[in-house]
Structure formats: C-alpha cells, structure tokens
Write a protein that holds these residues in place. Sequence first.
Motif, PDB file in Angstrom:
ATOM      1  N   PHE A  91       0.832  -1.213   0.000  1.00 15.56           N
ATOM      2  CA  PHE A  91       0.000   0.000   0.000  1.00 15.56           C
ATOM      3  C   PHE A  91       0.866   1.263   0.000  1.00 15.56           C
ATOM      4  N   THR A  92       1.887   1.267  -0.845  1.00 16.11           N
ATOM      5  CA  THR A  92       2.866   2.365  -0.874  1.00 16.11           C
ATOM      6  C   THR A  92       3.318   2.579  -2.311  1.00 16.11           C
ATOM      7  N   PRO A  93       3.426   3.828  -2.776  1.00 13.41           N
ATOM      8  CA  PRO A  93       4.030   4.050  -4.095  1.00 13.41           C
ATOM      9  C   PRO A  93       5.532   3.791  -3.976  1.00 13.41           C
ATOM     10  N   ASN A  94       5.970   2.624  -4.443  1.00 13.03           N
ATOM     11  CA  ASN A  94       7.329   2.149  -4.155  1.00 13.03           C
ATOM     12  C   ASN A  94       8.424   3.054  -4.708  1.00 13.03           C
ATOM     13  N   ARG A  95       8.200   3.569  -5.943  1.00 15.20           N
ATOM     14  CA  ARG A  95       9.292   4.365  -6.532  1.00 15.20           C
ATOM     15  C   ARG A  95       9.478   5.668  -5.774  1.00 15.20           C
ATOM     16  N   ALA A  96       8.364   6.326  -5.456  1.00 18.53           N
ATOM     17  CA  ALA A  96       8.458   7.584  -4.701  1.00 18.53           C
ATOM     18  C   ALA A  96       9.050   7.316  -3.313  1.00 18.53           C
ATOM     19  N   PHE A  97       8.609   6.232  -2.686  1.00 14.65           N
ATOM     20  CA  PHE A  97       9.104   5.924  -1.336  1.00 14.65           C
ATOM     21  C   PHE A  97      10.606   5.676  -1.342  1.00 14.65           C
ATOM     22  N   LYS A  98      11.039   4.894  -2.332  1.00  9.84           N
ATOM     23  CA  LYS A  98      12.455   4.507  -2.326  1.00  9.84           C
ATOM     24  C   LYS A  98      13.378   5.674  -2.708  1.00  9.84           C
ATOM     25  N   ARG A  99      12.798   6.704  -3.325  1.00  8.75           N
ATOM     26  CA  ARG A  99      13.594   7.915  -3.600  1.00  8.75           C
ATOM     27  C   ARG A  99      13.862   8.698  -2.309  1.00  8.75           C
ATOM     28  N   ALA A 100      12.880   8.678  -1.385  1.00  9.28           N
ATOM     29  CA  ALA A 100      13.039   9.422  -0.116  1.00  9.28           C
ATOM     30  C   ALA A 100      12.382   8.613   0.995  1.00  9.28           C
ATOM     31  N   PRO A 101      12.995   7.494   1.377  1.00  9.64           N
ATOM     32  CA  PRO A 101      12.325   6.568   2.304  1.00  9.64           C
ATOM     33  C   PRO A 101      12.069   7.170   3.685  1.00  9.64           C
ATOM     34  N   ARG A 102      10.942   6.807   4.209  1.00  9.10           N
ATOM     35  CA  ARG A 102      10.609   7.218   5.583  1.00  9.10           C
ATOM     36  C   ARG A 102      10.891   6.015   6.479  1.00  9.10           C
ATOM     37  N   LEU A 103      12.104   5.971   7.010  1.00  6.56           N
ATOM     38  CA  LEU A 103      12.546   4.799   7.767  1.00  6.56           C
ATOM     39  C   LEU A 103      12.438   5.045   9.270  1.00  6.56           C
ATOM     40  N   ILE A 104      12.025   3.995   9.952  1.00  6.95           N
ATOM     41  CA  ILE A 104      11.837   4.070  11.400  1.00  6.95           C
ATOM     42  C   ILE A 104      12.638   2.936  12.028  1.00  6.95           C
ATOM     43  N   ALA A 105      13.423   3.265  13.035  1.00 12.04           N
ATOM     44  CA  ALA A 105      14.278   2.241  13.634  1.00 12.04           C
ATOM     45  C   ALA A 105      13.890   1.886  15.056  1.00 12.04           C
ATOM     46  N   ARG A 106      13.191   2.772  15.742  1.00  6.14           N
ATOM     47  CA  ARG A 106      12.970   2.609  17.173  1.00  6.14           C
ATOM     48  C   ARG A 106      11.722   3.379  17.546  1.00  6.14           C
ATOM     49  N   ALA A 107      11.131   3.016  18.688  1.00  3.61           N
ATOM     50  CA  ALA A 107       9.952   3.762  19.145  1.00  3.61           C
ATOM     51  C   ALA A 107       9.876   3.720  20.654  1.00  3.61           C
ATOM     52  N   LYS A 108       9.281   4.755  21.229  1.00  3.92           N
ATOM     53  CA  LYS A 108       9.002   4.754  22.675  1.00  3.92           C
ATOM     54  C   LYS A 108       7.833   5.703  22.929  1.00  3.92           C
ATOM     55  N   ASP A 109       6.799   5.173  23.578  1.00  2.00           N
ATOM     56  CA  ASP A 109       5.627   5.951  23.994  1.00  2.00           C
ATOM     57  C   ASP A 109       4.974   6.677  22.800  1.00  2.00           C
ATOM     58  N   MET A 110       5.120   8.011  22.740  1.00  2.00           N
ATOM     59  CA  MET A 110       4.447   8.770  21.667  1.00  2.00           C
ATOM     60  C   MET A 110       5.344   9.006  20.446  1.00  2.00           C
ATOM     61  N   HIS A 111       6.564   8.464  20.488  1.00  2.00           N
ATOM     62  CA  HIS A 111       7.513   8.845  19.425  1.00  2.00           C
ATOM     63  C   HIS A 111       8.102   7.654  18.669  1.00  2.00           C
ATOM     64  N   TYR A 112       8.333   7.903  17.407  1.00  5.00           N
ATOM     65  CA  TYR A 112       9.213   7.065  16.591  1.00  5.00           C
ATOM     66  C   TYR A 112      10.571   7.746  16.521  1.00  5.00           C
ATOM     67  N   PHE A 113      11.592   6.952  16.163  1.00  2.89           N
ATOM     68  CA  PHE A 113      12.925   7.515  15.952  1.00  2.89           C
ATOM     69  C   PHE A 113      13.485   6.958  14.658  1.00  2.89           C
ATOM     70  N   THR A 114      14.014   7.837  13.828  1.00  7.97           N
ATOM     71  CA  THR A 114      14.589   7.413  12.555  1.00  7.97           C
ATOM     72  C   THR A 114      15.936   6.744  12.827  1.00  7.97           C
TER      73      THR A 114
END
Length: 451
Positions: A27-50
Amino acid sequence: MPSTSRSQNAAPPVGVPNDLDAFWVPFTPNRAFKRAPRLIARAKDMHYFTPDGRAVLDGVAGLWCTNAGHNRDPIVAAIQDQAAALDYAPAFQFAHPKSFELASRIAALTPGDLNRVFFCNSGSEAVDTALKIALAYHHVRGEASRTRLIGRERGYHGVGFGGISVGGIVANRRHFGTLLAGVDHLPATYSREHQAFTKGEPDWGAHLADDLERIVALHDASTVAAVIVEPMAGSTGVLPPPKGYLQKLRAICDRHGILLIFDEVITGFGRLGFAFAAERYGVAPDMITFAKGITSGAVPMGGVIARDGIYETFMRGPEHVVELFHGYTYSAHPLACAAGLATLDLYRDEKLFERAKKLEPYWADAAMALKGTPGVLDIRTVGLTAGIDLTSRPDAFGKRAYEAMERAFHDHGLMVRITGETLALSPPLIVSEPQIGEIFDKLTRVIKAVM
Ligand SMILES: Cc1ncc(COP(=O)(O)O)c(C=O)c1O
C-alpha cells in the motif's frame, strides 16, 4: 517466472547488500518511497525515531493500532517471557491456557452476549472469518439460501477476497477480478454538503440506513446473510456514523433475520472512548471483528467476537467432529496472547479508554482550529480520530496529501496517515494535551507548506 539465479539447494546468501530493491512495500508508491524513504528504527511511547535518531511524533498510533503507546515495558516483558516459556502451541486440536484467558478478558469488555472469541492474525482475516461464520451459521440452522453479504460504499474491511468484496473503496477492488458473487452495498454515509466541519456524529444521514430495506426487498430477505459496516469508517477518511444510523441498521437487520457485523478493527480498544464503538452507540451487533489495538500493535492478532447464540448453533452433531471448518496455524499464537493480556492490563490500569473519552472535546477543538486554513475543505472528528480533507492539485488527486505526509515526516517530525486527499489522525491514547497542541501546530505548518 522460474528463478534462475540460485540452485534450489544453495545455502542462504551472505553479504547481500541491504538496499531498498527487494522489499515490495505494501500500500505504498514504491518508486516515490524509495527515492526518499521514511525509515523508522525505534519507538518509545508517543515517538518514533529514525535510524539517525530523529524523533517523530506519532499522530496515527502507527497504523491505528498502538493505542497504549510504543514499546511499553509491560508488553515488551510479557512477549519476552512468553517467548522463553512457549514459542508455539498447535492452534487446532490443542490449546494453551493464555488463549482462554485472553478470550474471557475480551468477552468481559463487550456488550450483551457477545461472549465467544475466535482468534486469527489480522483485521483482514477477522473480516473473512466473520463473513464465513455468518454463511455457515445460516447453513447449519437450515437457511442455506442466505448467502448474500451487504457492505457499504467507502467501507474498508481489509484485503482478503471477502473483505474487498464487501468493501467499498474502488482502488482496492478494481484490479482483482469478479470478487465474491452476491454482494451488495449500502451508500456511504458522508455528505460534505450536509455534514462539513462536524464534531462527532453528524445530525444528517440516518435515513441512509433505510437503503438496507430497499436492498433487502430487491434480493429478498431469505437470500441475505449479513450486513457488515465499520461503526466509524476509518481508512476512507474518518466518517463518523450519523446520529441514529447504526440503530436503524440494527432494527432492519432484526426485522429480516440478518446478522449485523461491526468491523471494529479500528474502533475497538478505546479509539472512540469506549472498549468498543458498540458501547458508545448503544447498539449490539451479532459479531464484532477486532485486531490492531488488542496487542497495541506489538504482535499481529485479530479475531471475531460472536454472540452466544451463534456459537451454540454450531454446537450440534457428534462431539468428536469439528463444528466450524476454519482457523489459522497462528490463531491465538502464544506471543500474541501474552501481548494481548499485557495490553488489556495497561488499558485497565491506566484507564486509557476513559482517557480517550475525556480528551475528545480538547482533541476536537484542536482539530477544528484548522478550519479556515487555506485549502482545508472539511474536518471530521470522533473519539481520538480526525480526518482533514484538502483541496487537490489540478489533475493530481492525492498528490497534495502525499506531499503533506512526506513533509510532515521529513521536515516537521510528525507522522500522519493519508487516504486520497485526506489526512487522518489517531494518536496513541496516552497522548497529552501539549502533544495534541504539537500535532496540530505541526500540521498547520505542513498544510500551509503544501498549498
Ligand atoms: C475496519 C478495518 N477492517 C479491516 C482492516 C484490515 O486489517 P489488517 O490490515 O490487519 O488486515 C482494517 C485495517 O486498517 C480496518 O481498518
């Protein structure tokens, strides 16, 4: 296409580059995503961390699921302990104690005699399970002609063939053939003309439930098995039900012996300030589907809660014979059950459903403050959710919202969800008032930036 690159007996490769090519992102436009990926590595409570450590405020509870917040210690510990004690128990013909415990705890949260819980692994599986139970229920009670399923335009019920058949989002249906036969759809409940900028349930639209009478008359009640709706349509842009609409659906279903299924994959577990939307609206369906919030997103799990009478209808025939030929290898997986129990403890101990209810007026005011921002066509809120419709760029429907999501993530440290030209919000239920302010401050800047 047959693979030619490796022999079937080859050992797993080492040193394969971790680039973005292999993963086909759903459910993602792959080419647009892979040009500027929104990557998430970690999370805690209300936050994600890249991966580089930048904090991103989670405005959508991941994907409407981390209702207790991210990486909560009791849930993490429960999963770790369970993995050490029991990795897997067969889901058919055997069971483990926590599956019964979790089912009882869920049943205690539902209205009336919605007491029987069937587990699966996702919302899509929950929907297909509920539809199959509806068909089989009528069959075993001697009304096998009841095979029709009624969904609703703009409904989202996951991506199984059952779910997309009763679903009403065109893009999710049009590439996938003829789908299930014998499905009809109620009209969507949204009208910008009559409902724009409503907080909570709109006054206009209850009459749209009467269309069910027309559909039933067209096909004859003797052919209709079930009606499935989301009490609040989430994925199509947050469409709260008009006042009185769900009550009308219930009355019409009762009149004609049709099962009513509420798909509560989003609305379950506190999203609208109650354990289930059925309680908020005072309408008890015959089945509820759930997923997402049951484990606060930490382990995949879904399920169906059925009324006692449905379950009992199946409990006939020789006792050694399976009553319902349905289930998944990972139904009631031990890790999911452990996560579910710890999550329900957190909801109870921190009174998170009540918290969502108390925050609703503050949340709604904060969202409605965006009214008047250039390019904002409508705002809808209910519980801790909001849908914000934006004007489209000429000939590029959805592009502005996509850009808003990108900018929110990369430039403003905010995660929002989009559907078409709508921004959707549904923060974890632990969100604080200052964080609500932060979400809408950031969003105002994002919207101004993309106009
Ligand atoms: C109402 C509803 N039903 C079903 C689903 C499908 O759930 P899943 O993605 O876990 O299969 C969703 C997902 O957003 C949903 O909102």
